[in-house]
Design an enzyme around this catalytic site. Structure first.
Site, PDB file in Angstrom:
ATOM      1  N   ARG A 303       0.832  -1.213   0.000  1.00  0.00           N
ATOM      2  CA  ARG A 303       0.000   0.000   0.000  1.00  0.00           C
ATOM      3  C   ARG A 303       0.865   1.260   0.000  1.00  0.00           C
ATOM      4  NH1 ARG A 303      -1.683   3.216   4.323  1.00  0.00           N
ATOM      5  NH2 ARG A 303      -3.444   4.572   3.817  1.00  0.00           N
ATOM      6  N   SER A 318      -6.849   3.344   0.741  1.00  0.00           N
ATOM      7  CA  SER A 318      -6.783   2.797   2.093  1.00  0.00           C
ATOM      8  C   SER A 318      -6.597   1.284   2.005  1.00  0.00           C
ATOM      9  CB  SER A 318      -8.066   3.133   2.860  1.00  0.00           C
ATOM     10  OG  SER A 318      -9.180   2.497   2.244  1.00  0.00           O
ATOM     11  N   ASP A 361     -20.286   4.676   9.939  1.00  0.00           N
ATOM     12  CA  ASP A 361     -20.814   5.419  11.075  1.00  0.00           C
ATOM     13  C   ASP A 361     -20.931   6.877  10.675  1.00  0.00           C
ATOM     14  OD1 ASP A 361     -21.580   6.077  13.721  1.00  0.00           O
ATOM     15  OD2 ASP A 361     -19.525   6.691  14.151  1.00  0.00           O
ATOM     16  N   ASN A 412     -15.726  -2.183   9.246  1.00  0.00           N
ATOM     17  CA  ASN A 412     -14.383  -1.829   9.710  1.00  0.00           C
ATOM     18  C   ASN A 412     -14.469  -1.125  11.058  1.00  0.00           C
ATOM     19  OD1 ASN A 412     -11.664  -1.440   9.824  1.00  0.00           O
ATOM     20  ND2 ASN A 412     -11.568   0.125   8.244  1.00  0.00           N
ATOM     21  N   GLY A 436     -10.970  -5.621  12.972  1.00  0.00           N
ATOM     22  CA  GLY A 436     -10.463  -4.910  14.132  1.00  0.00           C
ATOM     23  C   GLY A 436      -9.365  -3.926  13.765  1.00  0.00           C
ATOM     24  N   HIS A 464     -26.154 -19.854  10.463  1.00  0.00           N
ATOM     25  CA  HIS A 464     -25.848 -21.259  10.713  1.00  0.00           C
ATOM     26  C   HIS A 464     -26.885 -22.209  10.097  1.00  0.00           C
ATOM     27  CE1 HIS A 464     -23.226 -24.148  12.189  1.00  0.00           C
ATOM     28  NE2 HIS A 464     -23.255 -23.929  13.496  1.00  0.00           N
ATOM     29  N   ASP A 468     -22.021 -23.872   7.473  1.00  0.00           N
ATOM     30  CA  ASP A 468     -21.445 -24.601   8.600  1.00  0.00           C
ATOM     31  C   ASP A 468     -20.093 -23.991   8.974  1.00  0.00           C
ATOM     32  OD1 ASP A 468     -19.209 -26.132   7.092  1.00  0.00           O
ATOM     33  OD2 ASP A 468     -21.028 -26.597   5.942  1.00  0.00           O
TER      34      ASP A 468
END
Length: 494
Positions: A303, A318, A361, A412, A436, A464, A468
């Site tokens: 990057r 980014s 956000d 993110n 994270g 689920h 699986d």
């Protein structure tokens, strides 16, 4: 007819009479001509007490009042919140002029006029709920023109956060944001009389306030403080003798604490309302979680090498475009993660396009626009599209197309903080990942030597009923391998 009215005025002794009521009037100096249209009976006493009402004139146009209704804006939306009025009562509008901006639980749209005319009535105040099919404004127009209903609503164009509205005034363009124009409108200020201090003479909010202060002689109030620090309680000590003076402990006098604040109730609207619906449906899905960590040293180096090249082409690069592209390449091998299921989980649909959503956000709340057809986009094209979505998202201008049609989602959360999360699936999708924060941590290489590693944690959630644990783990390992060795993506790029 004027003579008939005059005769009635002279006959004050009559108990009752008939008067030709004024429907349309024209005023020539002090003489008013009357046109007969309706006939009303009146009482003599009422006539002499209220005759000024009968002969009071007003400017009445020959135009027709049309109720301009809010048309269907699609996606099953039945109500919107009025966020901005671009007109006020008495303003003249032309076809395709912006009337107002409304916000649904999916996107913000701009309503445009279908008629040339004058705004006579606004049916809603700011932040009120407007309903599809109900009147939005009354427009007085001379000629009703055939315009297709779908022209009522125009999605907000893709403009940058810095772009502002231009208003033509007295032969020159006045630059001001809608919020500034509304402030000027509320205070009956002509923008042409205000000197703009912003870039390219753009009128700012401060310019309007300063103009008001000069006109009224008022002194602008200082900015309110975010919190009030109460005075320290007075300390009172008991009288002591010289011997125990050193051991005296001051005892504060307790005073009752008075707080005058009041609770505030606000309705849940817009994107928050959409979040209530989506998350209520999402938590009916049995979630399966899987977490791992990724070492990104090679990606960080790559990057740094590509970042100046992207900037030269006007794009901010980014890490997210690499995460998105790696997810798309892994979905080619595990297409079951790029599916949707119906409400009763009876049918599964394998999606042809990889429309990967990015949780954002914003001031309006959590929104999830998506990058369309990632499987046929380059990393640079994904970065360019992300720049556009982030710019529109920060200004609340994302369109319906940007916010719908997602097939797989990445969140993110690391941009705010935290290493692991428990993301909630966005139905009808079947999987979502939460990224994270990236941090430098000590790790061992194959030789047992300690080195600095750029570590990022990922948390996956999957439906689920469809996926699986082994499938989710294999997908995550493939996605991880692309990021830990970014050169390997070249083998699968198309």
């Amino acid at each position: 007819m004027a003579a008939a009215a005059a005769a009635v005025l002279r006959s004050g002794s009559r108990a009752a009479g008939r008067l030709i009521c004024v429907c349309h009037t024209r005023s020539y100096s002090s003489v008013r001509l009357l046109k007969s249209k309706y006939v009303y009976a009146f009482d003599k006493s009422a006539f002499f007490n209220h005759q000024h009402r009968l002969f009071r004139t007003s400017a009445v146009s020959d135009g027709q009042i049309v109720q301009f209704k809010l048309s269907d804006i699609g996606e099953g939306i039945t109500e919107v919140t009025v966020k901005e009025w671009y007109v006020k009562e008495g303003d003249s509008v032309s076809q395709f002029d912006s009337i107002c901006e409304v916000q649904s639980d999916k996107a913000s749209v701009t309503i445009t006029s279908r008629y040339d005319g004058i705004i006579r009535k606004l049916y809603y105040n700011l932040d009120e709920i407007a309903y599809v099919g109900k009147p939005l404004v009354d427009i007085e127009t001379d000629v009703l023109k055939d315009v297709a209903p779908e022209e009522d609503v125009v999605e907000t164009p893709a403009v940058s956060h810095e772009e502002h509205t231009h208003q033509e005034i007295k032969g020159h363009k006045t630059l001001a944001t809608p919020a500034v124009r509304r402030l000027a409108m509320e205070n009956n200020i002509k923008l042409s009389e205000v000197v703009g201090t912003g870039k390219d003479n753009r009128i700012l909010k401060e310019d309007i306030l300063n103009y008001l202060a000069k006109q009224t002689g008022a002194i602008l109030p200082p900015s309110p403080k975010s919190e009030i620090i109460p005075p320290l309680p007075k300390l009172e000590t008991a009288p002591t003798t010289p011997k125990d003076k050193a051991h005296t402990i001051p005892v504060p006098i307790s005073k009752p604490i008075v707080f005058t604040g009041k609770d505030k109730i606000e309705p849940i609207t817009g994107f928050h309302k959409a979040m209530v619906k989506t998350m209520s449906a999402a938590l009916k899905i049995p979630h399966f979680g899987y977490c791992d960590e990724i070492e990104l040293n090679q990606l960080v180096q790559l990057r740094e090498e590509l970042k100046p090249l992207a900037q030269a082409r006007g794009v901010k690069l980014s890490f997210m475009p690499f995460f998105i592209k790696a997810a798309s390449l892994a979905l080619l091998h595990y297409p079951v993660l790029n599916t949707s299921v119906d409400e009763n989980c009876q049918n599964i649909t394998y999606k042809a396009s990889h429309n990967i959503g990015i949780a954002m956000d914003t001031e309006q709340g959590l929104i999830v626009p998506n990058v369309k057809s990632v499987q046929v986009r380059s990393v640079f094209e994904i970065a360019s599209e992300l720049n556009r979505l982030q710019s529109l998202g920060s200004s609340g201008q994302l369109g319906t197309n940007d916010l719908t049609g997602g097939t797989f989602t990445l969140s993110n959360i690391g941009t705010i903080g935290g290493t692991y999360a428990k993301p909630v699936i966005l139905p009808p999708e079947v999987a979502i990942g939460a990224l994270g924060k990236m941090q430098v941590l000590p790790r061992f290489n194959r030789k047992g030597e300690v080195f600095k590693a750029q570590i990022m944690n990922v948390s996956w959630s999957a439906d689920h009923r469809i996926i699986d644990g082994a499938t989710m783990a294999r997908f995550s390992n493939l996605w991880k391998s692309y990021l830990e060795n970014p050169a390997s993506m070249l083998l699968d790029l198309k």
